[in-house]
Write a protein that holds these residues in place. Structure first.
Motif, PDB file in Angstrom:
ATOM      1  N   THR A 151      17.246  30.818  38.025  1.00  0.00           N
ATOM      2  CA  THR A 151      18.100  31.101  36.874  1.00  0.00           C
ATOM      3  C   THR A 151      17.184  31.363  35.688  1.00  0.00           C
ATOM      4  OG1 THR A 151      19.859  29.688  37.732  1.00  0.00           O
ATOM      5  CG2 THR A 151      19.904  30.171  35.376  1.00  0.00           C
ATOM      6  N   ILE A 152      17.473  32.431  34.974  1.00  0.00           N
ATOM      7  CA  ILE A 152      16.606  32.848  33.877  1.00  0.00           C
ATOM      8  C   ILE A 152      17.471  33.230  32.681  1.00  0.00           C
ATOM      9  CG2 ILE A 152      16.507  35.247  34.664  1.00  0.00           C
ATOM     10  CD1 ILE A 152      13.534  35.238  33.907  1.00  0.00           C
ATOM     11  N   ARG A 153      16.985  32.972  31.485  1.00  0.00           N
ATOM     12  CA  ARG A 153      17.747  33.265  30.258  1.00  0.00           C
ATOM     13  C   ARG A 153      17.667  34.759  29.947  1.00  0.00           C
ATOM     14  NH1 ARG A 153      21.850  30.606  28.646  1.00  0.00           N
ATOM     15  NH2 ARG A 153      22.089  30.508  26.420  1.00  0.00           N
ATOM     16  N   VAL A 154      18.820  35.387  29.689  1.00  0.00           N
ATOM     17  CA  VAL A 154      18.910  36.811  29.377  1.00  0.00           C
ATOM     18  C   VAL A 154      19.469  36.953  27.962  1.00  0.00           C
ATOM     19  CG1 VAL A 154      19.999  39.007  29.996  1.00  0.00           C
ATOM     20  CG2 VAL A 154      19.287  37.416  31.792  1.00  0.00           C
ATOM     21  N   HIS A 155      18.819  37.783  27.164  1.00  0.00           N
ATOM     22  CA  HIS A 155      19.258  38.060  25.794  1.00  0.00           C
ATOM     23  C   HIS A 155      19.742  39.508  25.742  1.00  0.00           C
ATOM     24  CE1 HIS A 155      16.928  34.448  24.978  1.00  0.00           C
ATOM     25  NE2 HIS A 155      15.903  35.036  25.594  1.00  0.00           N
ATOM     26  N   TYR A 156      20.880  39.743  25.106  1.00  0.00           N
ATOM     27  CA  TYR A 156      21.417  41.104  25.027  1.00  0.00           C
ATOM     28  C   TYR A 156      22.297  41.237  23.797  1.00  0.00           C
ATOM     29  CZ  TYR A 156      25.967  39.373  26.514  1.00  0.00           C
ATOM     30  OH  TYR A 156      27.161  38.699  26.570  1.00  0.00           O
ATOM     31  N   GLU A 157      22.562  42.482  23.418  1.00  0.00           N
ATOM     32  CA  GLU A 157      23.478  42.756  22.313  1.00  0.00           C
ATOM     33  C   GLU A 157      24.840  43.073  22.923  1.00  0.00           C
ATOM     34  OE1 GLU A 157      24.132  45.881  18.630  1.00  0.00           O
ATOM     35  OE2 GLU A 157      22.388  46.116  19.925  1.00  0.00           O
ATOM     36  N   PRO A 158      25.895  42.408  22.484  1.00  0.00           N
ATOM     37  CA  PRO A 158      27.226  42.684  23.037  1.00  0.00           C
ATOM     38  C   PRO A 158      27.596  44.161  22.884  1.00  0.00           C
ATOM     39  CG  PRO A 158      27.280  40.703  21.707  1.00  0.00           C
ATOM     40  CD  PRO A 158      25.925  41.330  21.496  1.00  0.00           C
ATOM     41  N   GLY A 159      28.138  44.719  23.957  1.00  0.00           N
ATOM     42  CA  GLY A 159      28.518  46.122  23.957  1.00  0.00           C
ATOM     43  C   GLY A 159      27.378  47.058  24.308  1.00  0.00           C
ATOM     44  N   ARG A 160      26.169  46.537  24.406  1.00  0.00           N
ATOM     45  CA  ARG A 160      24.996  47.362  24.754  1.00  0.00           C
ATOM     46  C   ARG A 160      24.146  46.613  25.794  1.00  0.00           C
ATOM     47  NH1 ARG A 160      21.408  48.846  20.228  1.00  0.00           N
ATOM     48  NH2 ARG A 160      20.648  50.348  21.736  1.00  0.00           N
ATOM     49  N   PRO A 161      24.590  46.592  27.032  1.00  0.00           N
ATOM     50  CA  PRO A 161      23.856  45.841  28.061  1.00  0.00           C
ATOM     51  C   PRO A 161      22.465  46.409  28.336  1.00  0.00           C
ATOM     52  CG  PRO A 161      25.622  47.129  29.047  1.00  0.00           C
ATOM     53  CD  PRO A 161      25.791  47.214  27.565  1.00  0.00           C
ATOM     54  N   GLU A 162      22.197  47.673  27.919  1.00  0.00           N
ATOM     55  CA  GLU A 162      20.869  48.251  28.128  1.00  0.00           C
ATOM     56  C   GLU A 162      19.802  47.553  27.284  1.00  0.00           C
ATOM     57  OE1 GLU A 162      22.739  50.677  24.812  1.00  0.00           O
ATOM     58  OE2 GLU A 162      23.441  49.864  26.706  1.00  0.00           O
ATOM     59  N   THR A 163      20.229  46.714  26.316  1.00  0.00           N
ATOM     60  CA  THR A 163      19.266  45.975  25.500  1.00  0.00           C
ATOM     61  C   THR A 163      18.864  44.652  26.146  1.00  0.00           C
ATOM     62  OG1 THR A 163      20.990  44.847  24.229  1.00  0.00           O
ATOM     63  CG2 THR A 163      20.189  46.966  23.365  1.00  0.00           C
ATOM     64  N   ALA A 164      19.400  44.368  27.319  1.00  0.00           N
ATOM     65  CA  ALA A 164      19.137  43.078  27.967  1.00  0.00           C
ATOM     66  C   ALA A 164      17.664  42.909  28.305  1.00  0.00           C
ATOM     67  CB  ALA A 164      19.982  42.953  29.237  1.00  0.00           C
ATOM     68  N   GLY A 165      17.204  41.675  28.142  1.00  0.00           N
ATOM     69  CA  GLY A 165      15.828  41.356  28.482  1.00  0.00           C
ATOM     70  C   GLY A 165      15.654  39.863  28.630  1.00  0.00           C
ATOM     71  N   THR A 166      14.575  39.473  29.248  1.00  0.00           N
ATOM     72  CA  THR A 166      14.310  38.052  29.453  1.00  0.00           C
ATOM     73  C   THR A 166      13.242  37.530  28.502  1.00  0.00           C
ATOM     74  OG1 THR A 166      12.669  38.513  31.167  1.00  0.00           O
ATOM     75  CG2 THR A 166      14.940  38.171  31.886  1.00  0.00           C
ATOM     76  N   HIS A 167      12.595  38.416  27.778  1.00  0.00           N
ATOM     77  CA  HIS A 167      11.556  38.000  26.843  1.00  0.00           C
ATOM     78  C   HIS A 167      12.183  37.631  25.500  1.00  0.00           C
ATOM     79  CE1 HIS A 167       8.676  39.466  29.716  1.00  0.00           C
ATOM     80  NE2 HIS A 167       9.237  40.670  29.696  1.00  0.00           N
ATOM     81  N   SER A 168      11.464  36.849  24.719  1.00  0.00           N
ATOM     82  CA  SER A 168      11.975  36.468  23.403  1.00  0.00           C
ATOM     83  C   SER A 168      11.938  37.671  22.462  1.00  0.00           C
ATOM     84  CB  SER A 168      11.143  35.331  22.820  1.00  0.00           C
ATOM     85  OG  SER A 168       9.857  35.805  22.461  1.00  0.00           O
TER      86      SER A 168
END
Length: 174
Positions: free
Chosen positions: A85-102
């Motif tokens: 399990t890994i933390r994912v950061h993204y902008e709502p409505g734009r899943p292409e911005t998803a990433g696991t880095h800070s």
């Protein structure tokens, strides 16, 4: 000289691409920082990729589900194991911005890309100008000290000739 100019133009073009990519990445990182969400994701796959010059790095495939309940997958460089399990950061409505880095590490990476791109865009033309200037000086020096003969007359051209101080023998036949 044409090859050098073409090569410099190519590097400027590549530099521009680096700057645009870096600016887009900084924009995405800022958006994630301002409006972003963080959710848990699952590592689905892991593979080792061979990069340029034989370098190897690992990338992982991650699946996450947004707060709206929509599932997305993406590939990114990382060293987590399949099933983690890994933390994912993204902008709502734009899943292409998803990433696991800070966001901070993303900003640092994109900032470095911008600096590299600007260096290519600014330094390459300056280096080209310096090379052209050096070439022009060499041509002038070669022409200034080369004797030129014209119908039996030997005209010696030298730097004193150009500065207004003429040699006593300049223009006289030998």
């Amino acid at each position: 000289m044409v090859v050098v100019t073409a090569f410099a133009a190519l590097l400027v073009f590549i530099g521009y691409g680096f700057v645009r990519t870096g600016l887009d990445g900084l924009n995405d990182a800022s958006a994630v920082d301002a409006r972003g969400r963080s959710v848990d994701g699952t590592v689905l796959a892991k593979e080792e990729v061979t990069g340029p010059q034989g370098s190897r790095f690992e990338r992982i495939e991650v699946r996450f589900t947004t707060e709206a309940g929509v599932s997305h997958q993406f590939w990114e460089g990382g060293d987590a194991e399949v099933g983690d399990t890994i933390r994912v950061h993204y902008e709502p409505g734009r899943p292409e911005t998803a990433g696991t880095h800070s966001v901070a590490s993303d900003r640092a990476g994109y900032g470095l890309l911008i600096v590299l791109g600007l260096a290519l865009m600014v330094l390459m033309p300056l280096l080209l100008l310096r090379a052209v200037h050096g070439f022009a000086i060499d041509v002038v020096r070669t022409a200034a000290f080369r004797p030129v003969s014209c119908q039996g007359l030997r005209i010696v051209m030298n730097m004193r000739h150009f500065s207004g101080r003429h040699s006593e023998n300049a223009g006289r036949p030998e």
